[in-house]
Structure formats: C-alpha cells, structure tokens
Design a protein around this motif. Structure first.
Motif, PDB file in Angstrom:
ATOM      1  N   GLN A 277      70.590  15.452 -35.380  1.00  0.00           N
ATOM      2  CA  GLN A 277      71.860  15.651 -34.700  1.00  0.00           C
ATOM      3  C   GLN A 277      71.692  15.925 -33.210  1.00  0.00           C
ATOM      4  O   GLN A 277      72.665  15.881 -32.469  1.00  0.00           O
ATOM      5  CB  GLN A 277      72.609  16.842 -35.335  1.00  0.00           C
ATOM      6  N   PHE A 278      70.493  16.218 -32.780  1.00  0.00           N
ATOM      7  CA  PHE A 278      70.272  16.609 -31.386  1.00  0.00           C
ATOM      8  C   PHE A 278      70.565  15.451 -30.433  1.00  0.00           C
ATOM      9  O   PHE A 278      71.330  15.603 -29.474  1.00  0.00           O
ATOM     10  CB  PHE A 278      68.831  17.100 -31.206  1.00  0.00           C
ATOM     11  N   LEU A 279      69.988  14.294 -30.667  1.00  0.00           N
ATOM     12  CA  LEU A 279      70.225  13.140 -29.804  1.00  0.00           C
ATOM     13  C   LEU A 279      71.451  12.348 -30.226  1.00  0.00           C
ATOM     14  O   LEU A 279      72.246  11.917 -29.386  1.00  0.00           O
ATOM     15  CB  LEU A 279      68.995  12.225 -29.799  1.00  0.00           C
ATOM     16  N   THR A 280      71.614  12.143 -31.535  1.00  0.00           N
ATOM     17  CA  THR A 280      72.699  11.282 -32.011  1.00  0.00           C
ATOM     18  C   THR A 280      74.080  11.897 -31.808  1.00  0.00           C
ATOM     19  O   THR A 280      75.064  11.165 -31.654  1.00  0.00           O
ATOM     20  CB  THR A 280      72.520  10.957 -33.505  1.00  0.00           C
ATOM     21  N   SER A 281      74.176  13.228 -31.806  1.00  0.00           N
ATOM     22  CA  SER A 281      75.485  13.875 -31.667  1.00  0.00           C
ATOM     23  C   SER A 281      75.725  14.460 -30.286  1.00  0.00           C
ATOM     24  O   SER A 281      76.849  14.422 -29.778  1.00  0.00           O
ATOM     25  CB  SER A 281      75.632  14.988 -32.716  1.00  0.00           C
ATOM     26  N   LEU A 282      74.688  15.014 -29.678  1.00  0.00           N
ATOM     27  CA  LEU A 282      74.894  15.689 -28.388  1.00  0.00           C
ATOM     28  C   LEU A 282      74.945  14.721 -27.211  1.00  0.00           C
ATOM     29  O   LEU A 282      75.669  14.965 -26.245  1.00  0.00           O
ATOM     30  CB  LEU A 282      73.794  16.730 -28.161  1.00  0.00           C
ATOM     31  N   LEU A 283      74.182  13.630 -27.274  1.00  0.00           N
ATOM     32  CA  LEU A 283      74.178  12.659 -26.173  1.00  0.00           C
ATOM     33  C   LEU A 283      75.260  11.605 -26.391  1.00  0.00           C
ATOM     34  O   LEU A 283      74.999  10.410 -26.532  1.00  0.00           O
ATOM     35  CB  LEU A 283      72.804  11.998 -26.046  1.00  0.00           C
ATOM     36  N   THR A 284      76.506  12.065 -26.414  1.00  0.00           N
ATOM     37  CA  THR A 284      77.647  11.172 -26.639  1.00  0.00           C
ATOM     38  C   THR A 284      78.782  11.548 -25.695  1.00  0.00           C
ATOM     39  O   THR A 284      78.855  12.678 -25.201  1.00  0.00           O
ATOM     40  CB  THR A 284      78.161  11.270 -28.091  1.00  0.00           C
TER      41      THR A 284
END
Length: 457
Positions: free
Chosen positions: A408-415
């Motif tokens: 969830q760190f990259l897939t959710s926060l970098l949006t």
C-alpha cells in the motif's frame, strides 16, 4: 518451515520491542506483529490449505522486515534527542500552550452531516442502478455483490462525483474521530453529546454499502495510532500506554473480523460461520503461501520496473497526455496456493517484481526511515501544527499494518487521490480549528465532548 518462520518472527519482534524500549508505535514492532498474525493463521491452516513454504520465503520475509528495522534505527539515531523532550500540552496549532477543548460549531456539523447523507444516498442509487444492470437480482446482497464485482473490472469506472464525495466523507470521519479522541483523552468526557458521532456513523454505513473492506482496516489503524500518540502526549512520553494500545488493538481486530464476516453474509459471499472464518483466515494468512508460490518461479525482468507499484503515477501521466504509459490493473492475478485461490502476496511481491531484491531491501529501509522520522518528529514536537500532523500520520499509517497482506505504500500513497486527501484534510481541519477558536473567543456555543477545559483533573 512455517514453524521456523514464526519462531524467527517472534525473535525479531522481541528484539525490536527491546531496542525501541517497548514502543508499540514503532513501525518495526508493528511490522513484526502483522507478519506474526499472518504466519499464525498459516500455521493453524496449513493442513487444511495443503500448503508449505520454502526456506527462501522464510529468508525473504525475515530479512525484509529486518531492513525496515535498520531504517527505523537510523531515523531514531538521527532524530531522537539524548533526553526526551517533555511535551506538557501542545496547542491546537503550535507548541507551547496547554491543550484546550476543540469545539465544533453546530452549524458546521449540520452542514457536514447533510453533505455526507447526500453522498450516502447517491452511493445507494449508484449501487442499485449498476448492480441491477449487471445481473444483480434478488436480495440487496446480490445487487451489492454484483456492483462490487463490476467496480473491480477494467471496463467499469466509478463516478468521479462519488469518488470525491466518498473521499471527503473519509476526511470528515477522520477529523471528527480525532476531535472525539482528543477531547476525551485530554479532558473530561461528556457522555450526553453524541452528535459528533454522526459523521463517523455515516462514513461506516457508506463503507459497508460500497462493499469494500479495506477502509475499515484503515479506519481502525487510524483510531489506534491517534489514541497511542495522544496518550503519549498526555503522559509527556514518560510511560508507555501499552496496555491501552493492546486493548484498542485487540478490540479493533475483533471488530474488523466481525464486520468482515457480516459483510460476507450481507453480500452472499459466505453461507455459514465456518465459511466466514475460512475467508478471514485466507485473507489474513493466505498472502504468505501466495508469496511462496511467486518466489518459486520468480525471475526479474527489468522491463517490468514499476509496473505493479506505480499505477498511480502511471495514471497521472496518462491523464496529462502520456498515452504510451501502461497502467495495469491495481489487483494482481489470482493463483492457486494449495487448495486456495488468492491474489494477495504480501507487500514484498510487488517490490520484487518491480525492483528485484535490491529494490525490496531499499524500499523496506526507506519505509522504516520515513515513518519513524515522522513519528519521532511528532513525539519531539517538531511540527508547528501538531494535531494536524497526528491526523495525517495516522491517516497514512495503514501501509505498515497491511504489509503482510498487500502493498500500500507506493500503490496507494503515490496517487492523485492521496494528494487530494492530504490537502483536503489540512484545509478542513484548519477551518474547523479556526471556527473552534473563534467560538471560544466569542463565547458562542458549539458541539463538544468535554465538560472542562483543563489538561488534567
């Protein structure tokens, strides 16, 4: 090998707990805990699931968590002072003043609740319209399940209006939850005031009706993190509120499992309590056997760099005209792990697929460093607006607690969605604080949960 993995995880948890002086908000400690929970489910179900894991999986999980721990230790070394700073009351906007009650003007709560009610009604309309159009017949659960399946498909795009409305509802619920906890922990609780629970209740109903269980995990994590930090502040970080954190954590897990089960029955996904328990076990522990299946056939392809972790950035690039950017679906493919069919692989699968082993350990190090840096900055009073920092940190903490299930760190926060969420939270919270301070200065009545504006009894 699952027993060896569990023993190694417990040993690393004990080490992390001792090194951090029993800090249950330590990202390293929390990562160990979530993987121990997942491994325990695998241990109790390995015969039923007909699964076993390899030594490679044990090594990857153990060393991946250790890399996060190294990142945390570096951050603590750089940020934590030799003597802990006593935070004897932090003002709503900056350090140096006593804690005071946050009063929400009545008209603001009425307006926010009305908006959330409109979003809920619009969500119900969308669910029923789309769910029925794509084969949902019979019970409301059938319609909701049909809508949920369609919303996960590549062909369907959720209404932008509903997306924004749902996001704002989540922001409102988080802020009101913080206000409730803030006033209850620092001041005397006013039991008769229940109107502040309305935004929270509407958000929970909206989440149930969307058929998505992940927001419940995020919300439970938010509550636990906020409670832990506020109790730490109240006690000037001189003693650990570990007993209260443990109670809150166990209660949160129990509530999530209950909601998980009830949603399964409501959406006609399960027919019995046994099926529901198996769903919970598979969701909580199934990612480890799935990761093992992935590792047995994994060979790194540099051409796949960023494909599974950078969907958010890829979609932003597409929206501004880069049509050659490939944005693959958020959800991974299903595989057979033993007699389970599953598509969650822990957070490690995406890092390995996109960046190989060097990338896995680098990202784990950065996660430990970034989260610990933010946590220690809050703990040591480095932020001007401490309360807002607590809200944002708690809102963005769920990737730590989701590591044993999914990335969830990259897939959710970098949006772009997360950027809108952060900005909205900052703007709305500061507006409510301004209203609260204005109400206190003018003597106007508002909605609060406290009887007395003092820090201690």
């Amino acid at each position: 090998m699952i027993y060896i993995l569990l023993i190694l995880l417990v040993m690393q948890f004990i080490l992390a707990y001792l090194i951090t002086n029993g800090d249950l908000l330590s990202p390293w400690v929390d990562t160990c805990i979530v993987f121990i929970v997942s491994a325990t489910f695998v241990m109790f179900n390995k015969t039923k699931w007909e699964v076993e894991i390899s030594a490679l999986t044990v090594i990857v999980i153990f060393t991946g968590i250790a890399a996060l721990g190294v990142g945390e230790l570096v951050a603590r070394r750089l940020i934590e002072p030799k003597k802990v700073v006593a935070l004897k009351g932090i003002d709503d906007t900056k350090c140096g003043k006593e804690k005071s009650e946050i009063i929400v003007p009545a008209f603001a709560t009425v307006a926010i609740t009305s908006f959330m009610l409109f979003v809920l009604l619009y969500c119900i309309y969308q669910v029923n319209t789309i769910g029925t159009a794509y084969g949902g017949v019979g019970t409301q659960g059938d319609i909701l399940n049909s809508y949920r399946l369609q919303s996960l498909s590549d062909e369907y795009s959720t209404s932008s209006l509903l997306k924004i409305g749902t996001l704002l509802c989540e922001v409102f619920a988080s802020i009101y939850t913080f206000i409730l906890l803030h006033n209850a922990i620092f001041l005397r609780w006013k039991k008769s005031c229940i109107v502040l629970f309305l935004p929270v209740l509407l958000f929970l109903i909206l989440t149930i009706y969307s058929g998505n269980r992940s927001p419940f995990i995020h919300y439970i994590v938010f509550i636990i993190v906020v409670m832990a930090i506020l109790y730490g502040m109240k006690n000037n970080w001189t003693k650990r509120p570990n007993r209260k954190i443990l109670i809150a954590g166990i209660s949160g897990i129990a509530i999530f499992f209950l909601i998980f089960s009830l949603m399964g029955f409501f959406m006609n996904r399960v027919d019995s309590l046994e099926d529901s328990m198996q769903n919970i076990a598979g969701y909580t522990g199934g990612a480890i056997p799935a990761l093992d299946r992935f590792l047995t056939s994994f060979t790194y392809d540099i051409g796949q760099m960023g494909k599974e972790t950078m969907q958010g950035l890829n979609r932003i690039a597409q929206s501004i005209g880069y049509s050659d950017v490939d944005a693959i679906p958020r959800h991974l493919e299903f595989i057979n792990a033993g007699n389970m069919r599953i598509n969650i692989y822990t957070s490690f699968r995406r890092y390995l697929h996109d960046f190989n082993y060097a990338g896995l350990y680098t990202l784990q190090f950065l996660i430990g460093f970034i989260y610990t840096s933010c946590y220690m900055a809050i703990k040591n009073g480095k932020f001007r607006n401490t309360n807002l920092a607590v809200i944002l940190y708690a809102s963005l903490s769920y990737p730590i607690f989701m590591q044993s299930i999914d990335e969830q760190f990259l897939t959710s926060l970098l949006t772009s969605t997360m950027l809108i969420k952060v900005i909205s939270t900052a703007v709305i919270f500061n507006i409510l604080i301004y209203m609260s301070n204005t109400a206190k200065r003018s003597g106007r009545k508002g909605i609060s949960t406290a009887k007395k504006r003092t820090l201690y009894e």
